[in-house]
Design a protein around this motif. Structure first.
Motif, PDB file in Angstrom:
ATOM      1  N   THR A 245     -30.030  -1.338  50.488  1.00 52.17           N
ATOM      2  CA  THR A 245     -30.012  -1.983  49.179  1.00 52.17           C
ATOM      3  C   THR A 245     -31.492  -1.729  48.517  1.00 52.17           C
ATOM      4  O   THR A 245     -32.087  -2.497  47.552  1.00 52.17           O
ATOM      5  CB  THR A 245     -29.937  -3.453  49.222  1.00 52.17           C
ATOM      6  OG1 THR A 245     -30.614  -3.907  50.153  1.00 52.17           O
ATOM      7  CG2 THR A 245     -28.493  -3.712  49.279  1.00 52.17           C
TER       8      THR A 245
ATOM      9  N   PRO B 290     -33.676  -7.958  44.006  1.00 56.19           N
ATOM     10  CA  PRO B 290     -33.032  -8.029  42.528  1.00 56.19           C
ATOM     11  C   PRO B 290     -32.943  -9.583  41.985  1.00 56.19           C
ATOM     12  O   PRO B 290     -33.308  -9.727  40.932  1.00 56.19           O
ATOM     13  CB  PRO B 290     -31.876  -7.435  42.778  1.00 56.19           C
ATOM     14  CG  PRO B 290     -31.987  -6.563  43.975  1.00 56.19           C
ATOM     15  CD  PRO B 290     -33.086  -7.173  44.829  1.00 56.19           C
ATOM     16  N   HIS B 291     -32.533 -10.581  43.095  1.00 56.98           N
ATOM     17  CA  HIS B 291     -32.232 -11.751  42.528  1.00 56.98           C
ATOM     18  C   HIS B 291     -33.671 -12.435  42.028  1.00 56.98           C
ATOM     19  O   HIS B 291     -33.641 -13.499  41.366  1.00 56.98           O
ATOM     20  CB  HIS B 291     -31.638 -12.608  43.532  1.00 56.98           C
ATOM     21  CG  HIS B 291     -30.009 -12.304  43.422  1.00 56.98           C
ATOM     22  ND1 HIS B 291     -29.195 -12.895  42.884  1.00 56.98           N
ATOM     23  CD2 HIS B 291     -29.323 -11.441  44.223  1.00 56.98           C
ATOM     24  CE1 HIS B 291     -27.849 -12.501  42.949  1.00 56.98           C
ATOM     25  NE2 HIS B 291     -28.128 -11.546  43.799  1.00 56.98           N
TER      26      HIS B 291
ATOM     27  N   HIS C 160     -21.829  -8.358  43.105  1.00 55.51           N
ATOM     28  CA  HIS C 160     -23.195  -8.377  42.634  1.00 55.51           C
ATOM     29  C   HIS C 160     -23.354  -7.506  41.270  1.00 55.51           C
ATOM     30  O   HIS C 160     -23.075  -6.149  41.414  1.00 55.51           O
ATOM     31  CB  HIS C 160     -23.907  -7.873  43.597  1.00 55.51           C
ATOM     32  CG  HIS C 160     -25.406  -7.997  43.482  1.00 55.51           C
ATOM     33  ND1 HIS C 160     -26.550  -8.856  43.815  1.00 55.51           N
ATOM     34  CD2 HIS C 160     -26.236  -6.779  42.602  1.00 55.51           C
ATOM     35  CE1 HIS C 160     -27.628  -8.302  43.628  1.00 55.51           C
ATOM     36  NE2 HIS C 160     -27.610  -7.273  42.636  1.00 55.51           N
TER      37      HIS C 160
ATOM     38  N   ASP D 115     -24.341 -13.100  41.531  1.00 54.04           N
ATOM     39  CA  ASP D 115     -23.333 -13.027  42.111  1.00 54.04           C
ATOM     40  C   ASP D 115     -22.037 -13.868  41.520  1.00 54.04           C
ATOM     41  O   ASP D 115     -22.356 -14.908  41.281  1.00 54.04           O
ATOM     42  CB  ASP D 115     -23.600 -13.446  43.585  1.00 54.04           C
ATOM     43  CG  ASP D 115     -24.550 -12.660  44.231  1.00 54.04           C
ATOM     44  OD1 ASP D 115     -24.752 -11.394  43.905  1.00 54.04           O
ATOM     45  OD2 ASP D 115     -25.304 -12.949  45.281  1.00 54.04           O
TER      46      ASP D 115
ATOM     47  N   ARG E 224     -33.145 -15.980  42.969  1.00 52.93           N
ATOM     48  CA  ARG E 224     -33.521 -16.628  43.961  1.00 52.93           C
ATOM     49  C   ARG E 224     -34.996 -16.138  44.354  1.00 52.93           C
ATOM     50  O   ARG E 224     -35.361 -15.119  44.596  1.00 52.93           O
ATOM     51  CB  ARG E 224     -32.427 -15.619  44.856  1.00 52.93           C
ATOM     52  CG  ARG E 224     -32.415 -15.893  46.436  1.00 52.93           C
ATOM     53  CD  ARG E 224     -31.597 -14.883  47.348  1.00 52.93           C
ATOM     54  NE  ARG E 224     -30.229 -14.711  46.666  1.00 52.93           N
ATOM     55  CZ  ARG E 224     -29.432 -13.580  46.915  1.00 52.93           C
ATOM     56  NH1 ARG E 224     -29.914 -12.427  47.579  1.00 52.93           N
ATOM     57  NH2 ARG E 224     -28.304 -13.315  46.397  1.00 52.93           N
TER      58      ARG E 224
ATOM     59  N   TRP F  44     -28.019  -7.155  51.962  1.00 51.03           N
ATOM     60  CA  TRP F  44     -29.335  -7.957  51.441  1.00 51.03           C
ATOM     61  C   TRP F  44     -30.415  -7.056  51.361  1.00 51.03           C
ATOM     62  O   TRP F  44     -30.471  -6.256  52.034  1.00 51.03           O
ATOM     63  CB  TRP F  44     -29.503  -9.066  52.421  1.00 51.03           C
ATOM     64  CG  TRP F  44     -28.514  -9.997  52.752  1.00 51.03           C
ATOM     65  CD1 TRP F  44     -27.313  -9.767  53.820  1.00 51.03           C
ATOM     66  CD2 TRP F  44     -28.147 -11.220  52.060  1.00 51.03           C
ATOM     67  NE1 TRP F  44     -26.796 -11.165  53.322  1.00 51.03           N
ATOM     68  CE2 TRP F  44     -27.215 -12.109  52.475  1.00 51.03           C
ATOM     69  CE3 TRP F  44     -29.047 -11.733  51.074  1.00 51.03           C
ATOM     70  CZ2 TRP F  44     -26.829 -13.191  52.258  1.00 51.03           C
ATOM     71  CZ3 TRP F  44     -28.641 -12.990  50.648  1.00 51.03           C
ATOM     72  CH2 TRP F  44     -27.652 -13.872  50.977  1.00 51.03           C
TER      73      TRP F  44
ATOM     74  N   HIS G 124     -23.293  -3.427  42.081  1.00 50.36           N
ATOM     75  CA  HIS G 124     -23.929  -3.113  43.221  1.00 50.36           C
ATOM     76  C   HIS G 124     -22.949  -2.054  44.109  1.00 50.36           C
ATOM     77  O   HIS G 124     -21.860  -2.582  44.212  1.00 50.36           O
ATOM     78  CB  HIS G 124     -24.184  -3.951  44.402  1.00 50.36           C
ATOM     79  CG  HIS G 124     -25.132  -3.720  45.413  1.00 50.36           C
ATOM     80  ND1 HIS G 124     -24.560  -3.189  46.474  1.00 50.36           N
ATOM     81  CD2 HIS G 124     -26.501  -3.945  45.688  1.00 50.36           C
ATOM     82  CE1 HIS G 124     -25.537  -2.914  47.263  1.00 50.36           C
ATOM     83  NE2 HIS G 124     -26.796  -3.495  46.915  1.00 50.36           N
TER      84      HIS G 124
ATOM     85  N   GLN H 222     -34.961 -15.385  49.551  1.00 50.52           N
ATOM     86  CA  GLN H 222     -34.213 -14.063  50.301  1.00 50.52           C
ATOM     87  C   GLN H 222     -34.734 -13.721  51.451  1.00 50.52           C
ATOM     88  O   GLN H 222     -33.773 -13.599  52.555  1.00 50.52           O
ATOM     89  CB  GLN H 222     -35.154 -13.078  49.193  1.00 50.52           C
ATOM     90  CG  GLN H 222     -34.490 -11.703  49.573  1.00 50.52           C
ATOM     91  CD  GLN H 222     -33.146 -11.410  48.987  1.00 50.52           C
ATOM     92  OE1 GLN H 222     -32.670 -11.982  47.754  1.00 50.52           O
ATOM     93  NE2 GLN H 222     -32.262 -10.210  49.276  1.00 50.52           N
TER      94      GLN H 222
HETATM   95  C1  LIG Z   1     -25.738 -10.416  49.828  1.00 50.41           C
HETATM   96  C2  LIG Z   1     -25.737 -10.661  48.471  1.00 50.41           C
HETATM   97  N1  LIG Z   1     -25.875 -12.053  48.219  1.00 50.41           N
HETATM   98  C3  LIG Z   1     -26.922 -10.145  47.594  1.00 50.41           C
HETATM   99  O1  LIG Z   1     -27.400 -10.853  46.781  1.00 50.41           O
HETATM  100  N2  LIG Z   1     -27.269  -8.655  47.787  1.00 50.41           N
HETATM  101  C4  LIG Z   1     -28.185  -8.040  47.027  1.00 50.41           C
HETATM  102  C5  LIG Z   1     -28.182  -6.555  47.316  1.00 50.41           C
HETATM  103  C6  LIG Z   1     -29.475  -8.748  47.324  1.00 50.41           C
HETATM  104  O2  LIG Z   1     -29.972  -9.292  48.412  1.00 50.41           O
HETATM  105  O3  LIG Z   1     -30.365  -8.658  46.244  1.00 50.41           O
END
Ligand SMILES: C[C@@H](N)C(=O)N[C@H](C)C(=O)O
Ligand SMILES: [Zn+2]
Length: 238
Positions: A10, A146-147, A216, A154, A87, A134, A210, A92
Protein backbone atom coordinates in the motif's frame (compact mmCIF):
# COMPACT_ATOMS: atom_id res chain seq x y z
CA UNK A 1 -11.53 -15.88 -8.46
CA UNK A 2 -9.56 -12.82 -9.53
CA UNK A 3 -6.44 -11.14 -8.16
CA UNK A 4 -5.69 -7.82 -6.55
CA UNK A 5 -4.00 -5.72 -9.19
CA UNK A 6 -0.59 -4.24 -9.66
CA UNK A 7 0.08 -2.64 -6.27
CA UNK A 8 1.73 -5.30 -4.11
CA UNK A 9 1.92 -3.03 -1.08
CA UNK A 10 0.00 0.00 0.00
CA UNK A 11 3.03 2.31 -0.31
CA UNK A 12 3.39 4.79 -3.14
CA UNK A 13 6.54 6.41 -4.57
CA UNK A 14 7.58 9.72 -2.98
CA UNK A 15 7.54 11.18 -6.51
CA UNK A 16 3.77 11.67 -6.16
CA UNK A 17 3.89 15.06 -4.48
CA UNK A 18 1.34 16.79 -2.27
CA UNK A 19 0.27 20.43 -2.55
CA UNK A 20 -1.81 20.84 0.61
CA UNK A 21 -4.92 22.85 -0.23
CA UNK A 22 -5.81 23.66 3.41
CA UNK A 23 -9.44 22.47 3.40
CA UNK A 24 -10.95 21.74 6.81
CA UNK A 25 -11.82 18.35 8.23
CA UNK A 26 -15.58 18.32 8.79
CA UNK A 27 -17.99 15.82 10.35
CA UNK A 28 -19.77 13.36 8.04
CA UNK A 29 -23.44 14.18 8.66
CA UNK A 30 -25.14 11.32 10.49
CA UNK A 31 -28.53 12.39 9.14
CA UNK A 32 -27.38 11.72 5.55
CA UNK A 33 -25.14 8.67 5.95
CA UNK A 34 -25.16 5.53 8.06
CA UNK A 35 -22.13 5.53 10.36
CA UNK A 36 -21.07 2.16 11.78
CA UNK A 37 -21.75 2.24 15.53
CA UNK A 38 -19.91 1.55 17.68
CA UNK A 39 -16.85 2.53 15.68
CA UNK A 40 -14.69 -0.58 15.26
CA UNK A 41 -11.28 0.88 16.08
CA UNK A 42 -12.56 3.11 18.87
CA UNK A 43 -14.01 -0.03 20.48
CA UNK A 44 -10.56 -1.60 20.39
CA UNK A 45 -9.12 1.36 22.35
CA UNK A 46 -7.41 3.09 19.43
CA UNK A 47 -5.92 6.45 20.53
CA UNK A 48 -8.23 9.06 18.96
CA UNK A 49 -7.91 11.57 21.83
CA UNK A 50 -10.70 14.07 21.25
CA UNK A 51 -10.87 13.47 17.47
CA UNK A 52 -13.63 11.66 15.60
CA UNK A 53 -13.08 9.02 12.90
CA UNK A 54 -16.21 10.28 11.15
CA UNK A 55 -14.62 13.38 9.60
CA UNK A 56 -13.36 14.10 6.08
CA UNK A 57 -12.18 17.10 4.05
CA UNK A 58 -14.87 19.39 2.71
CA UNK A 59 -14.10 18.52 -0.92
CA UNK A 60 -14.36 14.81 -0.10
CA UNK A 61 -17.69 15.27 1.68
CA UNK A 62 -19.08 17.09 -1.35
CA UNK A 63 -18.18 14.11 -3.51
CA UNK A 64 -19.49 11.60 -0.96
CA UNK A 65 -22.88 13.32 -1.08
CA UNK A 66 -22.76 13.06 -4.89
CA UNK A 67 -21.82 9.36 -4.63
CA UNK A 68 -24.88 8.64 -2.52
CA UNK A 69 -27.08 10.37 -5.09
CA UNK A 70 -25.58 8.23 -7.86
CA UNK A 71 -26.12 5.13 -5.72
CA UNK A 72 -29.78 5.99 -5.17
CA UNK A 73 -30.34 6.50 -8.88
CA UNK A 74 -29.15 2.92 -9.47
CA UNK A 75 -30.62 1.40 -6.28
CA UNK A 76 -33.46 3.45 -4.79
CA UNK A 77 -33.48 3.42 -0.99
CA UNK A 78 -29.92 2.08 -0.64
CA UNK A 79 -27.42 4.08 1.40
CA UNK A 80 -23.68 4.32 1.95
CA UNK A 81 -22.55 3.11 5.35
CA UNK A 82 -19.28 4.64 6.52
CA UNK A 83 -17.09 2.17 8.43
CA UNK A 84 -14.11 4.50 8.89
CA UNK A 85 -12.77 7.81 7.60
CA UNK A 86 -10.26 10.10 9.36
CA UNK A 87 -7.51 8.12 11.11
CA UNK A 88 -4.69 9.91 12.98
CA UNK A 89 -1.22 8.42 12.45
CA UNK A 90 -1.21 7.13 16.06
CA UNK A 91 -4.37 5.16 15.25
CA UNK A 92 -2.81 3.84 12.04
CA UNK A 93 0.14 2.57 14.13
CA UNK A 94 -2.23 1.02 16.70
CA UNK A 95 -4.26 -0.74 14.00
CA UNK A 96 -1.22 -2.04 12.12
CA UNK A 97 0.04 -3.56 15.39
CA UNK A 98 -3.43 -4.94 16.09
CA UNK A 99 -3.64 -6.54 12.63
CA UNK A 100 -0.20 -8.13 13.16
CA UNK A 101 -1.29 -9.58 16.52
CA UNK A 102 -4.57 -10.90 15.10
CA UNK A 103 -2.86 -12.62 12.19
CA UNK A 104 -0.23 -14.11 14.50
CA UNK A 105 -2.89 -15.48 16.86
CA UNK A 106 -4.85 -16.90 13.91
CA UNK A 107 -1.73 -18.95 13.13
CA UNK A 108 -1.44 -20.09 16.74
CA UNK A 109 1.62 -17.89 17.33
CA UNK A 110 2.45 -15.50 20.17
CA UNK A 111 2.60 -11.93 18.73
CA UNK A 112 5.09 -10.77 21.38
CA UNK A 113 7.44 -13.65 20.64
CA UNK A 114 7.27 -12.82 16.92
CA UNK A 115 7.94 -9.13 17.61
CA UNK A 116 11.00 -10.16 19.61
CA UNK A 117 12.28 -12.09 16.57
CA UNK A 118 11.48 -9.69 13.70
CA UNK A 119 13.87 -11.37 11.24
CA UNK A 120 12.15 -14.75 11.55
CA UNK A 121 10.42 -16.04 8.44
CA UNK A 122 7.10 -16.17 10.31
CA UNK A 123 7.32 -12.53 11.44
CA UNK A 124 8.34 -11.33 7.98
CA UNK A 125 5.48 -13.24 6.33
CA UNK A 126 2.91 -11.76 8.71
CA UNK A 127 4.20 -8.21 8.23
CA UNK A 128 3.97 -8.72 4.46
CA UNK A 129 0.36 -9.78 4.85
CA UNK A 130 -0.37 -6.76 7.08
CA UNK A 131 1.17 -4.28 4.64
CA UNK A 132 -0.69 -5.75 1.71
CA UNK A 133 -3.80 -4.22 3.27
CA UNK A 134 -2.67 -1.54 5.73
CA UNK A 135 -0.57 1.49 4.89
CA UNK A 136 2.58 1.96 6.99
CA UNK A 137 2.09 4.51 9.82
CA UNK A 138 4.59 6.89 8.22
CA UNK A 139 5.14 10.28 9.86
CA UNK A 140 7.08 11.49 6.81
CA UNK A 141 4.98 14.40 5.43
CA UNK A 142 5.73 13.19 1.89
CA UNK A 143 4.20 9.73 2.48
CA UNK A 144 1.23 10.07 4.85
CA UNK A 145 -1.07 7.10 5.47
CA UNK A 146 -4.16 7.79 3.32
CA UNK A 147 -6.72 8.02 6.13
CA UNK A 148 -4.55 10.55 8.03
CA UNK A 149 -5.19 13.03 5.21
CA UNK A 150 -8.99 13.10 5.53
CA UNK A 151 -9.26 11.96 1.91
CA UNK A 152 -9.93 8.23 2.38
CA UNK A 153 -13.04 6.32 3.42
CA UNK A 154 -13.91 2.71 4.14
CA UNK A 155 -17.47 2.26 2.91
CA UNK A 156 -20.11 -0.42 2.44
CA UNK A 157 -23.80 -0.53 1.46
CA UNK A 158 -27.12 -0.83 3.27
CA UNK A 159 -30.03 -2.08 1.19
CA UNK A 160 -33.47 -0.48 1.01
CA UNK A 161 -34.54 -2.27 4.21
CA UNK A 162 -31.49 -0.88 6.05
CA UNK A 163 -29.79 -4.29 6.15
CA UNK A 164 -26.08 -4.62 5.31
CA UNK A 165 -25.57 -5.75 1.71
CA UNK A 166 -23.71 -9.02 1.26
CA UNK A 167 -20.22 -8.05 0.06
CA UNK A 168 -18.47 -11.43 0.36
CA UNK A 169 -15.95 -10.55 3.07
CA UNK A 170 -15.80 -8.28 6.10
CA UNK A 171 -14.03 -4.95 5.88
CA UNK A 172 -10.35 -5.30 6.92
CA UNK A 173 -10.04 -9.02 6.25
CA UNK A 174 -6.40 -9.56 5.20
CA UNK A 175 -7.10 -12.17 2.53
CA UNK A 176 -7.67 -12.43 -1.22
CA UNK A 177 -11.44 -12.27 -0.61
CA UNK A 178 -10.91 -8.54 -0.09
CA UNK A 179 -9.64 -8.03 -3.64
CA UNK A 180 -12.36 -6.10 -5.47
CA UNK A 181 -12.74 -8.66 -8.29
CA UNK A 182 -12.36 -11.79 -6.16
CA UNK A 183 -15.95 -12.92 -6.88
CA UNK A 184 -16.10 -11.71 -10.49
CA UNK A 185 -16.45 -15.25 -11.83
CA UNK A 186 -19.18 -16.23 -9.35
CA UNK A 187 -22.32 -14.67 -10.88
CA UNK A 188 -24.56 -16.94 -8.79
CA UNK A 189 -23.44 -14.95 -5.71
CA UNK A 190 -24.49 -11.32 -5.13
CA UNK A 191 -21.07 -10.13 -3.95
CA UNK A 192 -19.52 -8.90 -7.18
CA UNK A 193 -22.69 -7.08 -8.23
CA UNK A 194 -22.81 -5.32 -4.86
CA UNK A 195 -19.12 -4.38 -5.06
CA UNK A 196 -19.71 -3.03 -8.55
CA UNK A 197 -22.75 -1.05 -7.39
CA UNK A 198 -20.66 0.56 -4.64
CA UNK A 199 -17.67 1.23 -6.88
CA UNK A 200 -19.86 2.59 -9.68
CA UNK A 201 -21.43 5.20 -7.42
CA UNK A 202 -18.12 6.20 -5.86
CA UNK A 203 -16.35 6.39 -9.22
CA UNK A 204 -19.14 8.47 -10.73
CA UNK A 205 -18.41 11.03 -8.00
CA UNK A 206 -14.67 10.98 -8.75
CA UNK A 207 -13.32 8.55 -6.15
CA UNK A 208 -10.75 5.85 -6.86
CA UNK A 209 -10.83 2.41 -5.26
CA UNK A 210 -7.85 0.71 -3.62
CA UNK A 211 -6.64 -2.14 -5.88
CA UNK A 212 -6.82 -4.69 -3.05
CA UNK A 213 -9.78 -3.56 -0.95
CA UNK A 214 -13.37 -3.48 -2.16
CA UNK A 215 -14.29 -0.98 0.60
CA UNK A 216 -11.49 1.66 0.44
CA UNK A 217 -12.01 4.79 -1.67
CA UNK A 218 -10.33 8.17 -1.81
CA UNK A 219 -10.38 11.51 -3.52
CA UNK A 220 -7.46 13.94 -3.49
CA UNK A 221 -4.77 11.83 -1.79
CA UNK A 222 -1.63 10.33 -3.32
CA UNK A 223 -3.30 7.05 -4.34
CA UNK A 224 -6.01 9.08 -6.09
CA UNK A 225 -3.31 11.15 -7.85
CA UNK A 226 -1.57 8.01 -9.04
CA UNK A 227 -4.66 6.09 -10.17
CA UNK A 228 -6.41 9.08 -11.76
CA UNK A 229 -3.28 10.27 -13.58
CA UNK A 230 -3.31 13.61 -11.75
CA UNK A 231 0.14 15.10 -11.14
CA UNK A 232 -0.34 16.41 -7.60
CA UNK A 233 -2.32 15.26 -4.56
CA UNK A 234 -4.38 17.88 -2.71
CA UNK A 235 -4.21 16.58 0.86
CA UNK A 236 -1.40 15.77 3.28
CA UNK A 237 -1.63 14.48 6.81
CA UNK A 238 -3.81 16.65 9.05
C1 LIG B 1 -7.16 -2.03 5.94
C2 LIG B 1 -8.01 -0.83 5.74
N1 LIG B 1 -8.78 -0.49 6.86
C3 LIG B 1 -7.29 0.38 5.20
O1 LIG B 1 -7.69 1.46 5.52
N2 LIG B 1 -6.28 0.19 4.34
C4 LIG B 1 -5.63 1.31 3.77
C5 LIG B 1 -4.77 0.94 2.60
C6 LIG B 1 -4.86 2.12 4.78
O2 LIG B 1 -4.36 1.58 5.77
O3 LIG B 1 -4.73 3.34 4.52
ZN1 LIG C 1 -9.27 2.48 4.10
Amino acid sequence: MSGGGELGRTELPESIAIRECGESLVPIPADRFALTQPHAYGSLGAPYGNRSPYCIRTGVLKRLIAAQSYLQQDAPGWTLQIFDAYRPIAVQRFMVDHAFAELARAQGRDPDALRADPESAAAIAIWQQVFEFWAPPSSNPATPPPHSTGAALDVTLLDATGAPAAMGSPIDECSPRSYPDHFRDCPELPYHAHRQLLAGAMRAAGFVRHPREWWHFSWGDRLWAQLSGTAIAHYGSI
